[in-house]
Design an enzyme around this catalytic site. Sequence first.
Site, PDB file in Angstrom:
ATOM      1  N   CYS B 189      43.305  37.467  50.987  1.00 47.99           N
ATOM      2  CA  CYS B 189      44.238  38.391  51.172  1.00 47.99           C
ATOM      3  C   CYS B 189      45.188  38.752  49.902  1.00 47.99           C
ATOM      4  O   CYS B 189      45.488  39.876  49.723  1.00 47.99           O
ATOM      5  CB  CYS B 189      45.225  38.203  52.055  1.00 47.99           C
ATOM      6  SG  CYS B 189      44.583  38.360  53.934  1.00 47.99           S
ATOM      7  N   CYS B 332      27.017  36.301  34.476  1.00 50.89           N
ATOM      8  CA  CYS B 332      27.063  37.614  35.428  1.00 50.89           C
ATOM      9  C   CYS B 332      27.782  38.584  34.810  1.00 50.89           C
ATOM     10  O   CYS B 332      28.269  38.513  33.749  1.00 50.89           O
ATOM     11  CB  CYS B 332      27.024  36.940  36.619  1.00 50.89           C
ATOM     12  SG  CYS B 332      28.644  36.353  37.053  1.00 50.89           S
TER      13      CYS B 332
END
Lengths: 77, 369
Positions: B189, B332
Amino acid sequence: MELQITIFGQLTDITGSSNIRIPAVSNTDELLAALKQQYPALGTAKFVVAVNKKIIQGNTALAANSSIALLPPFSGG
Amino acid sequence: MMQQTGIIQERYHRQVLLKEFGEQGQQRLAEAKVLVLGAGGLGCPALLYLAAAGVGTLGIVDFDTVSISNLHRQVLYGTEDIGQLKVLVAEQKLKAINPDINILTYPAKLDTALCLELFDSYDIILDGTDNFATRYMVNDACVLLQKPLVYGAVSRFEGQVAVFATDKTAVNYRDLFPQPPVEGEVLNCAEAGVLGVLPGIIGSMQANEVIKWITGMGEVLKNQLYTYHALYNQHMTVELSVVEENRKWMPKNEQEFLSTNYEWLCGIGVDAKEIDSKQLEALIAQEKLLVIDVREEGELPAITGVQHLKMPLSGLKEQLHTIDADTVVFICQSGKRSLQAANWLAEINTRINIYSLKGGVLHWKTYKQ
């Protein structure tokens, strides 16, 4: 013919929309392959697939009117 | 005494009126012990309704203090409570709403030992926690201790609710998502945001499932996952089923549970070392260095300025054993998938020096410019 897929949660960051369409395929393995080609980041995203409101296990046949949803986990509280 | 009983009856009059609920429902609630994990966005509304409804004993676990960014959704707290322990403020507010119930507070960070210690003395557990490590731990504890678990989770505008029951045909969270995502793979959140009213809706639904479970009214979301989208008022209930194979990821007994490091499973506090672009540049001079791009086919930008192999994360587990070098650096896009790759390799290989490039290709590009 196209399949309509409902995308949940943060997977919409990858697909750009909560409703996407892809050319019809006959089962969920083909569906996932097509989705991962179109949206490579789905390849590493965590989600489960629901077909006709049941979470599927393994390859599952699809019909033109199948309702398909991709549901990711989320942990907010 | 008579007078007090009268007041109690009056307090619950409107729900006792319901024939499905009645005096028996009220009695069952009064005898029930409910443990609420997390007194945050989900816990606050759940606690408010469970206390108001007359649940006899409410346990609250939360180690956190109230901060100003909590207040748009954690409706038990006010501006004057900032800095106070949530469980203590919650206890005070809930007592003011209903002085007839017992409230037990646990201002502690939930760990495996505390799960085993606490859960046994409650009838049902409500999960209002805010991270995967705790959620998987709570799920596994409830399965081991045969405690029903009312699950709820929120993100942005969407919520999920489910009831994980205790009989043989009952599913648990592992049947849905067998293994936790690693830290950063799914935003929380604080990172993704959440509409304040959303946990209000989902937490209230959790309280409703608890009340139905205790009183036996209606049907709970057993073996079902309810999803809700606040922006479009869309909801969907999907059927879940037991997946035997997924159960292998769960601890088999309390001993195994106690020794499971849930934070580690979620990639928190892991051993894999992160390096920055400057450190990578220094490593490139090394002879037996292997750089591996774990992004999927077609992801851009391409890595330049360093020789590398491509092993997309989606197929990496099958290829791990082929990796041979003195030093391996995984790369990545942003440094999260590469960290996962580094941890996977570290699990099976203790000889190689394993690194993950912090900030990923994006950081490397900026550094090289």
